[in-house]
Write an enzyme that holds these catalytic residues in place. Structure first.
Site, PDB file in Angstrom:
ATOM      1  CG  ASP A 193      -3.960  -6.455   0.398  1.00 40.27           C
ATOM      2  OD1 ASP A 193      -3.245  -5.880   1.254  1.00 40.27           O
ATOM      3  OD2 ASP A 193      -3.636  -6.859  -0.771  1.00 40.27           O
ATOM      4  CD  GLU A 230      -3.452  -1.544   1.982  1.00 41.41           C
ATOM      5  OE1 GLU A 230      -3.665  -2.461   1.266  1.00 41.41           O
ATOM      6  OE2 GLU A 230      -2.355  -1.214   2.283  1.00 41.41           O
TER       7      GLU A 230
HETATM    8  O1  LIG Z   1       6.557  -4.442   0.623  1.00 41.49           O
HETATM    9  C1  LIG Z   1       5.865  -5.375   0.283  1.00 41.49           C
HETATM   10  C2  LIG Z   1       4.578  -5.650   0.598  1.00 41.49           C
HETATM   11  C3  LIG Z   1       3.911  -4.646   0.943  1.00 41.49           C
HETATM   12  C4  LIG Z   1       2.411  -4.860   1.347  1.00 41.49           C
HETATM   13  C5  LIG Z   1       1.707  -5.787   1.529  1.00 41.49           C
HETATM   14  C6  LIG Z   1       0.374  -5.985   1.912  1.00 41.49           C
HETATM   15  C7  LIG Z   1      -0.216  -4.908   2.241  1.00 41.49           C
HETATM   16  O2  LIG Z   1      -1.473  -4.864   2.709  1.00 41.49           O
HETATM   17  C8  LIG Z   1       0.475  -3.623   2.028  1.00 41.49           C
HETATM   18  O3  LIG Z   1      -0.294  -2.424   2.241  1.00 41.49           O
HETATM   19  C9  LIG Z   1       1.840  -3.590   1.754  1.00 41.49           C
HETATM   20  N1  LIG Z   1       6.590  -6.279  -0.746  1.00 41.49           N
HETATM   21  C10 LIG Z   1       8.110  -5.945  -0.891  1.00 41.49           C
HETATM   22  C11 LIG Z   1       8.650  -7.111  -1.607  1.00 41.49           C
HETATM   23  C12 LIG Z   1       7.917  -7.591  -3.019  1.00 41.49           C
HETATM   24  C13 LIG Z   1       6.962  -8.665  -2.828  1.00 41.49           C
HETATM   25  C14 LIG Z   1       6.248  -8.934  -4.081  1.00 41.49           C
HETATM   26  C15 LIG Z   1       6.611  -8.253  -5.008  1.00 41.49           C
HETATM   27  O4  LIG Z   1       5.782  -8.671  -6.220  1.00 41.49           O
HETATM   28  C16 LIG Z   1       7.447  -7.416  -5.366  1.00 41.49           C
HETATM   29  C17 LIG Z   1       8.130  -6.816  -4.171  1.00 41.49           C
HETATM   30  C18 LIG Z   1       8.124  -4.830  -1.738  1.00 41.49           C
HETATM   31  O5  LIG Z   1       9.414  -4.303  -1.875  1.00 41.49           O
HETATM   32  N2  LIG Z   1       7.143  -4.054  -2.550  1.00 41.49           N
HETATM   33  C19 LIG Z   1       7.085  -3.149  -3.350  1.00 41.49           C
HETATM   34  C20 LIG Z   1       6.743  -1.876  -2.381  1.00 41.49           C
HETATM   35  C21 LIG Z   1       5.468  -2.154  -1.861  1.00 41.49           C
HETATM   36  O6  LIG Z   1       4.383  -2.459  -2.888  1.00 41.49           O
HETATM   37  C22 LIG Z   1       3.314  -3.193  -2.252  1.00 41.49           C
HETATM   38  C23 LIG Z   1       2.349  -2.577  -1.836  1.00 41.49           C
HETATM   39  C24 LIG Z   1       1.866  -1.008  -1.932  1.00 41.49           C
HETATM   40  C25 LIG Z   1       2.592  -0.042  -1.243  1.00 41.49           C
HETATM   41  C26 LIG Z   1       2.372   1.059  -1.243  1.00 41.49           C
HETATM   42  C27 LIG Z   1       1.171   1.695  -1.678  1.00 41.49           C
HETATM   43  O7  LIG Z   1       0.811   2.913  -1.724  1.00 41.49           O
HETATM   44  C28 LIG Z   1       0.363   0.660  -2.370  1.00 41.49           C
HETATM   45  O8  LIG Z   1      -0.727   1.293  -3.230  1.00 41.49           O
HETATM   46  C29 LIG Z   1       0.666  -0.470  -2.480  1.00 41.49           C
HETATM   47  O9  LIG Z   1       0.960  -3.337  -1.573  1.00 41.49           O
HETATM   48  C30 LIG Z   1       0.902  -4.608  -1.507  1.00 41.49           C
HETATM   49  C31 LIG Z   1      -0.058  -5.408  -1.362  1.00 41.49           C
HETATM   50  C32 LIG Z   1      -0.380  -6.671  -1.370  1.00 41.49           C
HETATM   51  O10 LIG Z   1      -1.334  -7.353  -1.100  1.00 41.49           O
HETATM   52  C33 LIG Z   1       1.023  -7.575  -1.693  1.00 41.49           C
HETATM   53  C34 LIG Z   1       2.323  -6.876  -1.975  1.00 41.49           C
HETATM   54  O11 LIG Z   1       3.424  -7.311  -2.415  1.00 41.49           O
HETATM   55  C35 LIG Z   1       2.264  -5.357  -2.085  1.00 41.49           C
HETATM   56  C36 LIG Z   1       3.322  -4.693  -2.162  1.00 41.49           C
HETATM   57  O12 LIG Z   1       4.532  -5.151  -2.612  1.00 41.49           O
END
Ligand SMILES: O=C(/C=C/c1ccc(O)c(O)c1)N[C@@H](Cc1ccc(O)cc1)C(=O)NCCCOc1c(-c2ccc(O)c(O)c2)oc2cc(O)cc(O)c2c1=O
Ligand SMILES: [Ca+2]
Length: 484
Positions: A193, A230
């Protein structure tokens, strides 16, 4: 690190998102093994933060508290049972490894295994990790960092999540020991991840310290784990996926975007005759491919207009093309129904995940979609197994959205994306005989519950797919499931 080590006669991986270990073990024995599925990606098995403040959002499992194997999916004993039973059924297990970070800024501080922590001081006694194990000075990735600054993308916090320093021997040891415990329990590899948020050099050291796969679970001696990283990279970012393909396989996000476009009608299907690297996709051996995943099916992440189970007819056709075509290593998404993009899996009022129920028609209930149990989808896994390592031959198209092709002399598939009927005599490359279309029905005893196709001695057959048909695909192949 680019070989999934599927058992012979098995192919394709399904992401049983948020399933419990006991339920996965049952599914391996009663469905996935018999239908020829190659493997299952499972939700992160390590202890995560319990976030009641957002009613247990799905992304709480992406906030590690420790590497203890205790989550809402089950405990270490249930995990070991699942891996043993699935391997015995010819189905491999690939855990989602969350090794870039720990938790974020949510006020909660208890994990699914009871571990607590003081996150404001970077304390995770459940591992243990302390301030020296995280990147310093403290910084958070900003919007334009993705385009300008590769070092900030790696060394600063992603979305406020505490960012581990994989450059120290201590952190490497904790991560390697965690992953080696899972390998020794019989897993076949890992999803890494948020790989783009870690230095390739650090990942390379970590991968090199992983054990060979456990021969007691049927893997050849000396097998290296299958690793798919990823890396969300649709171009224009400072971090490029080519930095990671030298280490192991990489998630090819362009794949799902392009096929969603094509099967939504934004691009003519005839152009798919050159599907593969000619479309700017990674080399075949580097690409873990999929239409949608747990993140982009909810609209954010890479590309907003991805096909999902909510656009069933087009989604099934895109999945069928993915499974019919030899390019890439395909992964299927298996979802729970959602309206709120933050919502976690179906649960009771104690927060325990509710198991999927299996209906009399083999579909799922209790809020689970089980796309992998939709007939066009699991039947195309059988098609992919019959096709083996043949290429694409005898491509035909009508100049717009009617296409067809063979896989050697083993299998034939046709698609109709036009608003008028496909009615053609086409070369199927198959031996003469009568075949059941596995999309519109199945073979039962000595007849077809759906369309029957008679192939002449010249390999040609009359193929018909009407716009009003339930599905826009027809597939036949040499194998017990299709040939009468
Ligand atoms: O939308 C999410 C979660 C998304 C997410 C989770 C797991 C994944 O494998 C993933 O690809 C995305 N999380 C929501 C809620 C959140 C969670 C935690 C936090 O500290 C803040 C907010 C959110 O709105 N997140 C912000 C936008 C998405 O930004 C995240 C990305 C991400 C998105 C786009 C990209 O190009 C990139 O390089 C990374 O990866 C994660 C990985 C994780 O292991 C845990 C995370 O919280 C996230 C993650 O927040
Ligand atoms: Ca990082």
């Amino acid at each position: 690190y680019k070989n999934p080590y599927y058992a012979s006669g098995h192919s394709a991986m399904v992401h049983l998102f948020e399933w419990k270990w006991d339920d996965i073990a049952d599914e391996c024995e009663r469905f996935l093994g018999p239908k020829g599925f190659g493997g299952v990606q499972i939700s992160p098995p390590n202890e995560n933060l319990v976030i009641w403040g957002k009613n247990r959002p799905w992304w709480e499992r992406y906030q590690p508290m420790s590497y203890k194997l205790v989550t809402r999916s089950g405990n270490e004993q249930q995990f070991a049972d699942m891996v043993r039973r699935c391997n015995n059924a010819g189905v491999r297990i690939y855990p989602d490894a969350i090794i870039n970070h720990m938790t974020g800024n949510d006020p909660e501080n208890v994990g699914t295994g009871g571990s607590t922590g003081d996150f404001h001081n970077w304390q995770y006694p459940g591992v243990p990790y302390g301030r020296n194990d995280f990147n310093w000075p403290h910084c958070v990735i900003g919007g334009n960092d993705y385009a300008c600054c590769a070092d900030r993308v790696r060394n600063c916090e992603l979305a406020g999540l505490k960012d581990l320093n994989q450059g120290t021997e201590y952190v490497r040891d904790q991560i390697v020991n965690y992953m080696n415990r899972l390998i020794d329990l019989g897993v076949a590899g890992f999803r890494i991840d948020a790989a783009k948020h870690m230095w390739p050099g650090d990942l390379s050291v970590i991968y090199s310290r992983l054990h060979n796969l456990n021969t007691a679970h049927g893997f050849p001696s000396g097998s290296r784990p299958y690793i798919y990283q990823e890396v969300i990279d649709l171009g224009g970012e400072a971090v490029r996926r080519e930095e990671y393909t030298s280490l192991a396989a990489v998630t090819e996000f362009k794949f799902g975007l392009e096929l969603s476009n094509a099967f939504k009608g934004n691009n003519q299907l005839k152009w798919l005759s050159t599907w593969g690297p000619a479309w700017g996709l990674l080399p075949h051996e580097d690409a873990l491919t999929f239409i949608d995943n747990h993140d982009n099916q909810r609209g954010h992440g890479a590309g907003g207009n991805i096909l999902t189970y909510k656009q069933a007819k087009q989604y099934k056709a895109a999945i069928a093309f993915m499974l019919a075509h030899p390019y890439g290593e395909p992964q299927l998404m298996s979802s729970f129904d959602f309206w709120d993009t933050e919502a976690g899996p179906p649960m009771d009022h104690h927060g325990n995940i509710i198991s999927p129920s299996i209906n009399s028609d083999n579909t799922c209930g209790n809020g689970w979609i089980c796309e992998h149990r939709w007939r066009p989808i699991y039947q195309m896994v059988g098609f992919r197994n019959a096709a083996g390592n043949t290429g694409v031959n005898d491509w035909w198209d009508n100049g717009s959205n009617q296409i067809a092709f063979c896989r050697g002399g083993n299998a034939f598939v046709a698609f109709n994306g036009d608003s008028w009927a496909l009615n053609e005599s086409l070369q199927t490359c198959l031996p003469a005989g009568t075949y059941c279309d596995v999309i519109s029905g199945e073979k039962s005893h000595h007849s077809c519950t759906g369309k029957a196709v008679t192939v002449g001695h010249d390999g040609r057959a009359h193929i018909s797919i009407s716009p009003g048909d339930f599905d826009m695909v027809l597939a036949i192949y040499v194998g017990s499931e299709s040939r009468l």
